[in-house]
Design a protein around this motif. Structure first.
Motif, PDB file in Angstrom:
ATOM      1  N   ARG A   1      11.058   3.364   2.033  1.00 43.76           N
ATOM      2  CA  ARG A   1      11.397   2.586   2.845  1.00 43.76           C
ATOM      3  C   ARG A   1      11.250   3.142   4.428  1.00 43.76           C
ATOM      4  O   ARG A   1      10.546   2.375   5.001  1.00 43.76           O
ATOM      5  N   ILE A   2      11.358   4.388   4.551  1.00 50.55           N
ATOM      6  CA  ILE A   2      11.198   4.698   6.070  1.00 50.55           C
ATOM      7  C   ILE A   2       9.540   4.863   6.203  1.00 50.55           C
ATOM      8  O   ILE A   2       8.954   4.802   7.269  1.00 50.55           O
ATOM      9  N   THR A   3       8.760   5.295   5.221  1.00 55.51           N
ATOM     10  CA  THR A   3       7.384   5.255   5.202  1.00 55.51           C
ATOM     11  C   THR A   3       6.806   3.891   5.678  1.00 55.51           C
ATOM     12  O   THR A   3       5.868   3.804   6.316  1.00 55.51           O
ATOM     13  N   VAL A   4       7.360   2.675   4.866  1.00 55.23           N
ATOM     14  CA  VAL A   4       7.127   1.558   4.962  1.00 55.23           C
ATOM     15  C   VAL A   4       7.210   1.188   6.771  1.00 55.23           C
ATOM     16  O   VAL A   4       6.371   0.613   7.458  1.00 55.23           O
TER      17      VAL A   4
ATOM     18  N   HIS B   1      11.515  -1.356  11.167  1.00 60.83           N
ATOM     19  CA  HIS B   1      13.026  -0.974  10.305  1.00 60.83           C
ATOM     20  C   HIS B   1      13.480  -2.349   9.724  1.00 60.83           C
ATOM     21  O   HIS B   1      13.737  -2.425   8.585  1.00 60.83           O
ATOM     22  N   GLN B   2      13.662  -3.492  10.408  1.00 60.40           N
ATOM     23  CA  GLN B   2      14.189  -4.572   9.800  1.00 60.40           C
ATOM     24  C   GLN B   2      13.163  -5.182   8.932  1.00 60.40           C
ATOM     25  O   GLN B   2      13.788  -5.736   7.806  1.00 60.40           O
ATOM     26  N   GLU B   3      11.827  -5.052   9.133  1.00 66.94           N
ATOM     27  CA  GLU B   3      11.115  -5.819   8.075  1.00 66.94           C
ATOM     28  C   GLU B   3      11.102  -5.036   6.665  1.00 66.94           C
ATOM     29  O   GLU B   3      11.080  -5.464   5.785  1.00 66.94           O
ATOM     30  N   ALA B   4      11.162  -3.525   7.045  1.00 70.28           N
ATOM     31  CA  ALA B   4      11.261  -2.700   5.744  1.00 70.28           C
ATOM     32  C   ALA B   4      12.306  -2.728   5.057  1.00 70.28           C
ATOM     33  O   ALA B   4      12.460  -2.701   3.973  1.00 70.28           O
TER      34      ALA B   4
ATOM     35  N   SER C   1       0.908  -1.317  -0.078  1.00 70.52           N
ATOM     36  CA  SER C   1      -0.126   0.015   0.090  1.00 70.52           C
ATOM     37  C   SER C   1       0.754   1.314   0.032  1.00 70.52           C
ATOM     38  O   SER C   1       0.483   2.252  -0.439  1.00 70.52           O
ATOM     39  N   VAL C   2       1.929   1.312   0.920  1.00 73.57           N
ATOM     40  CA  VAL C   2       2.833   2.464   0.710  1.00 73.57           C
ATOM     41  C   VAL C   2       3.253   2.595  -0.670  1.00 73.57           C
ATOM     42  O   VAL C   2       3.486   3.713  -1.016  1.00 73.57           O
ATOM     43  N   HIS C   3       3.674   1.481  -1.365  1.00 75.02           N
ATOM     44  CA  HIS C   3       4.386   1.517  -2.635  1.00 75.02           C
ATOM     45  C   HIS C   3       3.371   2.029  -3.605  1.00 75.02           C
ATOM     46  O   HIS C   3       3.659   2.898  -4.452  1.00 75.02           O
TER      47      HIS C   3
END
Length: 444
Positions: free
Chosen positions: A416-419, A362-365, A21-23
């Motif tokens: 990435r940081i938005t995810v 963060h690790q997930e993203a 969804s972020v993408h």
């Protein structure tokens, strides 16, 4: 291992849906960020961008509040920045998400809209307030610091809505001013009564979490001279020359403060943690007259744990002690005025649940462990760390040239940081279905 860091309470299907969804919304997020950059929102000129932000938040159905600075309350507070004629009068804007059922942990998402002056536009590759995308970079004054983060706050919540979710806890989105000058915007939200279980501020921090942050003091030094015609300059006194001598003494103060880093965790291994900047100098009235006045505008940092009042006294004493030793200044002492930041630094204690959740997100993203570091610039997170005493997380995208020419933010990093932010909100606040106006749940 990665599976050991999986977000709690968020299924793999939900995690993938949120990232997707972020993408899916990222093109719109970049366009929104560009719209923010087009506002030349330097200090005192943030009214129109705050109107824009207010409408964007309200359009999404959030409860809204807009309020002015309370000068008396800010001046009474020990962390209040000093007012001057340049202090912004633009309002603070807050959007409030209220859940159907308050079962999660509350959160503040904060960002500032004020930006530093761009300097000569001829030094920019592109005009500073005309955002341009080239490859992975989005250029423009304030794009990195911090309109990209401002947009990320909104679009992280949008991403959850697109897959039928919203936070199961209260979330405050705070759009503030004066971050670049006094920190009074963030402090005003605190004085207004806004608080939560944690705060996340997506400043451009290279996908790392700020562990320690300096305090900052702004001050002016005004020196008076004796103006005469240059043909008789030996009978006068040059205020600009005298100001140079004061700067030399302030550099000695800076050196002494840097020596105090010994034994200070997060600072002792930094080469030069305390920085004095002479940011502006003006003086004199005529090229053929010995200048009768000179004014310096300075910024210096202080270590966490030291009060701004104590540091200010040392600055004032440094200048006055030097003046007594200077043949001219002894009879014409400089005037020191504190005119902006009067802020203490902070250290983020490790081990909070909020940091743990951010680390998992963060690790997930990104597929990498979350790193931490010390930054020697001012951050609004000091308000929440020092006065609310809640986990104050400052974490955001890669950028280059903030406060400089050709400021730019990495778009891949921003995505990435938005995810990360969307996943953090999902676990920290919990999720509940979005309810349509007809009372039915949105499809997930």
């Amino acid at each position: 291992m990665l599976w050991e860091l999986s977000l709690k309470g968020i299924s793999e299907f939900e995690r993938r849906a949120i990232a997707r969804s972020v993408h899916d919304g990222f093109e719109s997020q970049v366009e929104y960020t560009q719209a923010l950059i087009r506002f030349p929102s330097t200090r005192g000129n943030e009214h129109t961008i705050q109107d824009f932000v207010y409408r964007a938040f309200r359009k999404r159905g959030y409860a809204m509040e807009r309020f002015a600075m309370d000068r008396e309350a800010l001046e009474r507070h020990p962390g209040g920045g000093r007012f001057s004629v340049d202090h912004s009068t633009a309002p603070i804007v807050v959007a409030i998400h209220r859940p159907q059922s308050e079962v999660g942990r509350s959160l503040i998402l904060q960002a500032h809209v004020d930006v530093v002056p761009p300097g000569p536009s001829t030094m920019w590759t592109h005009p500073p307030f005309e955002p341009v995308v080239e490859g992975d970079w989005l250029y423009g004054r304030g794009g990195a610091d911090m309109k990209a983060g401002h947009a990320a706050n909104l679009f992280a919540l949008d991403a959850l809505r697109r897959v039928g979710f919203q936070p199961a806890a209260t979330v405050y989105m705070q759009s503030v001013v004066e971050e670049e000058s006094t920190g009074n915007g963030a402090l005003m939200t605190h004085l207004r009564g806004y608080s939560a279980d944690a705060v996340l501020i997506p400043e451009p921090e290279d996908e790392k979490l700020v562990r320690a942050n300096v305090g900052v003091i702004w001050f002016q030094v005004e020196v008076r001279g004796i103006p005469v015609h240059v043909r008789e300059m030996g009978s006068g006194a040059n205020a600009i020359d005298a100001a140079y001598r004061v700067v030399g003494e302030l550099r000695q103060l800076e050196a002494r403060w840097n020596e105090r880093k010994a034994g200070l965790e997060h600072f002792e291994n930094e080469e030069h943690p305390i920085n004095l900047n002479v940011g502006r100098i003006e003086g004199g009235d005529w090229a053929s007259s010995v200048p009768g006045w000179c004014r310096l505008e300075c910024r210096i940092s202080i270590y966490p744990g030291r009060s701004a009042d104590d540091a200010a006294r040392e600055i004032a004493n440094c200048v006055s002690d030097f003046a007594r030793r200077d043949p001219f200044l002894a009879n014409n002492p400089p005037i020191v005025t504190f005119n902006g930041f009067h802020a203490e630094g902070y250290v983020l204690p490790p081990g909070s649940e909020a940091e743990t959740v951010l680390g998992r997100a963060h690790q997930e993203a990104t597929g990498e462990a979350l790193r931490t570091f010390m930054t020697a610039g001012y951050l609004d997170t000091r308000v929440y760390a020092l006065y609310d005493r809640i986990p104050a997380l400052c974490y955001g995208p890669y950028s280059e040239n903030i406060h400089g020419f050709d400021e730019r933010v990495s778009l891949s990093s921003l995505e990435r940081i938005t995810v990360t932010m969307a996943l953090f909100i999902a676990e920290w606040c919990g999720l509940e279905p979005v309810v349509r106006s007809n009372g039915t749940e949105a499809d997930t």
